[in-house]
Design a protein around this motif. Sequence first.
Motif, PDB file in Angstrom:
ATOM      1  N   ALA A 162       0.848  -1.190   0.000  1.00 28.86           N
ATOM      2  CA  ALA A 162       0.000   0.000   0.000  1.00 28.86           C
ATOM      3  C   ALA A 162       0.883   1.240   0.000  1.00 28.86           C
ATOM      4  O   ALA A 162       1.847   1.320   0.766  1.00 28.86           O
ATOM      5  N   VAL A 163       0.550   2.176  -0.863  1.00 26.00           N
ATOM      6  CA  VAL A 163       1.276   3.446  -0.951  1.00 26.00           C
ATOM      7  C   VAL A 163       0.285   4.562  -0.649  1.00 26.00           C
ATOM      8  O   VAL A 163      -0.696   4.762  -1.376  1.00 26.00           O
ATOM      9  N   ILE A 164       0.523   5.297   0.441  1.00 31.04           N
ATOM     10  CA  ILE A 164      -0.376   6.360   0.889  1.00 31.04           C
ATOM     11  C   ILE A 164       0.389   7.670   0.823  1.00 31.04           C
ATOM     12  O   ILE A 164       1.344   7.893   1.568  1.00 31.04           O
ATOM     13  N   ARG A 165      -0.029   8.531  -0.087  1.00 34.43           N
ATOM     14  CA  ARG A 165       0.644   9.813  -0.252  1.00 34.43           C
ATOM     15  C   ARG A 165       0.173  10.788   0.818  1.00 34.43           C
ATOM     16  O   ARG A 165      -0.898  10.620   1.401  1.00 34.43           O
ATOM     17  N   PRO A 166       0.927  11.843   1.072  1.00 32.50           N
ATOM     18  CA  PRO A 166       0.564  12.775   2.149  1.00 32.50           C
ATOM     19  C   PRO A 166      -0.823  13.364   1.933  1.00 32.50           C
ATOM     20  O   PRO A 166      -1.230  13.649   0.814  1.00 32.50           O
ATOM     21  N   GLY A 167      -1.541  13.552   3.023  1.00 32.94           N
ATOM     22  CA  GLY A 167      -2.877  14.123   2.936  1.00 32.94           C
ATOM     23  C   GLY A 167      -3.581  14.043   4.260  1.00 32.94           C
ATOM     24  O   GLY A 167      -2.970  13.839   5.307  1.00 32.94           O
ATOM     25  N   THR A 168      -4.874  14.178   4.216  1.00 35.33           N
ATOM     26  CA  THR A 168      -5.673  14.126   5.433  1.00 35.33           C
ATOM     27  C   THR A 168      -6.638  12.972   5.355  1.00 35.33           C
ATOM     28  O   THR A 168      -6.944  12.456   4.300  1.00 35.33           O
ATOM     29  N   VAL A 169      -7.109  12.577   6.512  1.00 36.54           N
ATOM     30  CA  VAL A 169      -8.087  11.499   6.605  1.00 36.54           C
ATOM     31  C   VAL A 169      -9.392  12.081   7.118  1.00 36.54           C
ATOM     32  O   VAL A 169      -9.413  12.885   8.036  1.00 36.54           O
ATOM     33  N   SER A 170     -10.502  11.714   6.482  1.00 36.08           N
ATOM     34  CA  SER A 170     -11.798  12.271   6.877  1.00 36.08           C
ATOM     35  C   SER A 170     -12.808  11.151   7.069  1.00 36.08           C
ATOM     36  O   SER A 170     -12.614  10.030   6.620  1.00 36.08           O
ATOM     37  N   GLN A 171     -13.905  11.501   7.733  1.00 36.95           N
ATOM     38  CA  GLN A 171     -15.000  10.554   7.895  1.00 36.95           C
ATOM     39  C   GLN A 171     -15.882  10.576   6.655  1.00 36.95           C
ATOM     40  O   GLN A 171     -16.170  11.627   6.103  1.00 36.95           O
ATOM     41  N   GLU A 172     -16.314   9.387   6.243  1.00 37.87           N
ATOM     42  CA  GLU A 172     -17.186   9.274   5.086  1.00 37.87           C
ATOM     43  C   GLU A 172     -18.446   8.536   5.499  1.00 37.87           C
ATOM     44  O   GLU A 172     -18.379   7.478   6.126  1.00 37.87           O
ATOM     45  N   VAL A 173     -19.607   9.081   5.140  1.00 37.77           N
ATOM     46  CA  VAL A 173     -20.877   8.417   5.416  1.00 37.77           C
ATOM     47  C   VAL A 173     -21.110   7.355   4.353  1.00 37.77           C
ATOM     48  O   VAL A 173     -20.978   7.621   3.162  1.00 37.77           O
ATOM     49  N   THR A 174     -21.418   6.148   4.768  1.00 35.15           N
ATOM     50  CA  THR A 174     -21.607   5.046   3.827  1.00 35.15           C
ATOM     51  C   THR A 174     -23.088   4.864   3.503  1.00 35.15           C
ATOM     52  O   THR A 174     -23.967   5.520   4.076  1.00 35.15           O
ATOM     53  N   ARG A 175     -23.349   3.936   2.611  1.00 36.76           N
ATOM     54  CA  ARG A 175     -24.730   3.583   2.239  1.00 36.76           C
ATOM     55  C   ARG A 175     -25.265   2.449   3.109  1.00 36.76           C
ATOM     56  O   ARG A 175     -26.321   1.904   2.832  1.00 36.76           O
ATOM     57  N   HIS A 176     -24.526   2.115   4.168  1.00 36.89           N
ATOM     58  CA  HIS A 176     -24.896   0.984   4.992  1.00 36.89           C
ATOM     59  C   HIS A 176     -25.516   1.432   6.319  1.00 36.89           C
ATOM     60  O   HIS A 176     -25.050   2.393   6.930  1.00 36.89           O
ATOM     61  N   PHE A 177     -26.538   0.710   6.732  1.00 31.27           N
ATOM     62  CA  PHE A 177     -27.195   0.941   8.017  1.00 31.27           C
ATOM     63  C   PHE A 177     -27.089  -0.327   8.849  1.00 31.27           C
ATOM     64  O   PHE A 177     -27.301  -1.439   8.339  1.00 31.27           O
ATOM     65  N   ARG A 178     -26.773  -0.161  10.132  1.00 28.92           N
ATOM     66  CA  ARG A 178     -26.820  -1.270  11.068  1.00 28.92           C
ATOM     67  C   ARG A 178     -28.176  -1.250  11.745  1.00 28.92           C
ATOM     68  O   ARG A 178     -28.574  -0.240  12.323  1.00 28.92           O
ATOM     69  N   VAL A 179     -28.885  -2.370  11.642  1.00 26.64           N
ATOM     70  CA  VAL A 179     -30.205  -2.492  12.255  1.00 26.64           C
ATOM     71  C   VAL A 179     -30.085  -3.473  13.419  1.00 26.64           C
ATOM     72  O   VAL A 179     -29.746  -4.645  13.217  1.00 26.64           O
ATOM     73  N   VAL A 180     -30.328  -2.983  14.622  1.00 27.23           N
ATOM     74  CA  VAL A 180     -30.222  -3.813  15.817  1.00 27.23           C
ATOM     75  C   VAL A 180     -31.624  -4.254  16.221  1.00 27.23           C
ATOM     76  O   VAL A 180     -32.531  -3.421  16.371  1.00 27.23           O
ATOM     77  N   THR A 181     -31.818  -5.569  16.354  1.00 28.56           N
ATOM     78  CA  THR A 181     -33.112  -6.097  16.768  1.00 28.56           C
ATOM     79  C   THR A 181     -32.933  -6.963  18.006  1.00 28.56           C
ATOM     80  O   THR A 181     -31.804  -7.296  18.393  1.00 28.56           O
ATOM     81  N   SER A 182     -34.031  -7.357  18.591  1.00 25.20           N
ATOM     82  CA  SER A 182     -33.965  -8.233  19.756  1.00 25.20           C
ATOM     83  C   SER A 182     -33.492  -9.632  19.377  1.00 25.20           C
ATOM     84  O   SER A 182     -33.146 -10.426  20.253  1.00 25.20           O
ATOM     85  N   ALA A 183     -33.449  -9.948  18.068  1.00 24.38           N
ATOM     86  CA  ALA A 183     -32.973 -11.256  17.608  1.00 24.38           C
ATOM     87  C   ALA A 183     -31.537 -11.197  17.100  1.00 24.38           C
ATOM     88  O   ALA A 183     -30.977 -12.222  16.709  1.00 24.38           O
TER      89      ALA A 183
END
Length: 510
Positions: A33-54
């Motif tokens: 892996a080659v990572i050039r200088p920069g910043t890291v940010s948070q990205e909102v994904t298209r995924h949702f976690r659904v927590v149920t009693s099961a």
Amino acid sequence: MLRITLDGSQLTANEGDRLSDILPDHDPALSVAVIRPGTVSQEVTRHFRVVTSAGEFVVEIPDAGVTLPDPDDDATGSTIHWADRYAAAFGPFPASFSPSRSPSRYARGDLIIGCGGYDPKRSYLILSRKDHQADHGASSDGGIIGRVVAGRAVIDRLTTGDRITAVERMISWADSTHSVTTTDLSMLLEDGMEIVSYIRIRADGYTDESVDPRIARSAEHLLFSFKDGIYHADRTTSTHCMDAHLGRLEVPQEQTRPRHEGAVTVRTKGRNSGAMFIYREDVATSAHHTLVGQVTHGIELIRLIGDGETCAVITEPDRLDLRGMHIGDARALLEERKISFEVMDDMDASDRVITDQEPATTLEVLAAGHVRLTTMREDDVIDIFLDDEKAPKTVDIFRRFTGLKLYSVGMLPFFFTYEDVWLFEPEIPERINIIPENTPVDTIPANSLAMTNASRRGAGLVGVRTSEDDEFGPTGEPLEGTNIIGSVIDVGKLKDFKEGDIIYIREVKR
């Protein structure tokens, strides 16, 4: 001078230096892996976690404008309203769409918004449990808003009384710079560049201070899978990378836990049982995955690697499989790792070969600090060569049913001998289809090792012929019924065995 970070360590390089200058011993076939200088940010994904009693599951919703009902909203029904073998519905809650009043076709895992009595004010969040066709009071496009990408076993368990307790959009960390994987070691270095050349995985239950052997068998599969130091990214998705290069293997379900970023699991059921998974994002618990370890270095490489790439991997602890080793070599290794041992037969013969060990797994040996070894004379172990290039499928079957798939020493039941032919009968189930592969077209070389293929009644029989032949193969079958899988190196030792003996075999490379 250039400032470079290599696998977490700071170093300096000269202008014009290349990757090969700081990685002189790196295998050029393996990605870094080659990572050039920069910043890291948070990205909102298209995924949702659904927590149920099961349990938890993860859904992917491509349309950024779609949101799921909030279970904390008093106007939202978050309990199972109805469920059958085809689907389960949470609700009701108010929505806005036009019901089509016609059936649609749904696949297992589809997430649907429909309604009862064709009234959108009484809408439901519907999970498709299996492929079916139905009128769920959805819009003309079927009302499919997404699909379940992890935790499908949870939707099968949902029943009356279960409810959604939380819904949260998942967040990932995204590098906002140009980051890549490469095998091009001639790449020029840049100031501030970060290089990750390998991943390290620590088996769950192992620390430098203590060892917990409760998941010893599945952890052994982790250590075995990566014993060659290579991770194969056979398939990558937004949530995980899968390594299935060993093919299907049976692994026990020993630890069911949430799969967080960097978690390593083994699939225990289904077509990909035995495959190793490393997670790029948090996903829900699965009853078909057992947690075996955690990435402790190189998660950046896992985030960037693509389908078909390979990279270097180190596992902790080192696998402790002594089978196939001489007693003298094993003694030196065990003393170095401060593990006591006993030999169940002749302790003084340092040239004897280890055929079994107890305990069988690395974590159990480390936890006990002691191992018992079973050995046999070097002259009683037969070395063979297996030709993966010409007969990969048949060789894989041979390894599976002789024990060479998992261990350095395997076993073959000696069945029968006549003239220059020795026959062996491994226990290969009839359901195993041994397709014709690497069948000879003219002369079969002396000492060839072969397996009868499915075109003949004796499929699965293994044989070796000590002389050339242009009519019959090593199992006595015509050439078209013979799959050549390699050769026997120690063919002269066969004369010392009698019918009914178990012969120990050891694979060597050319």
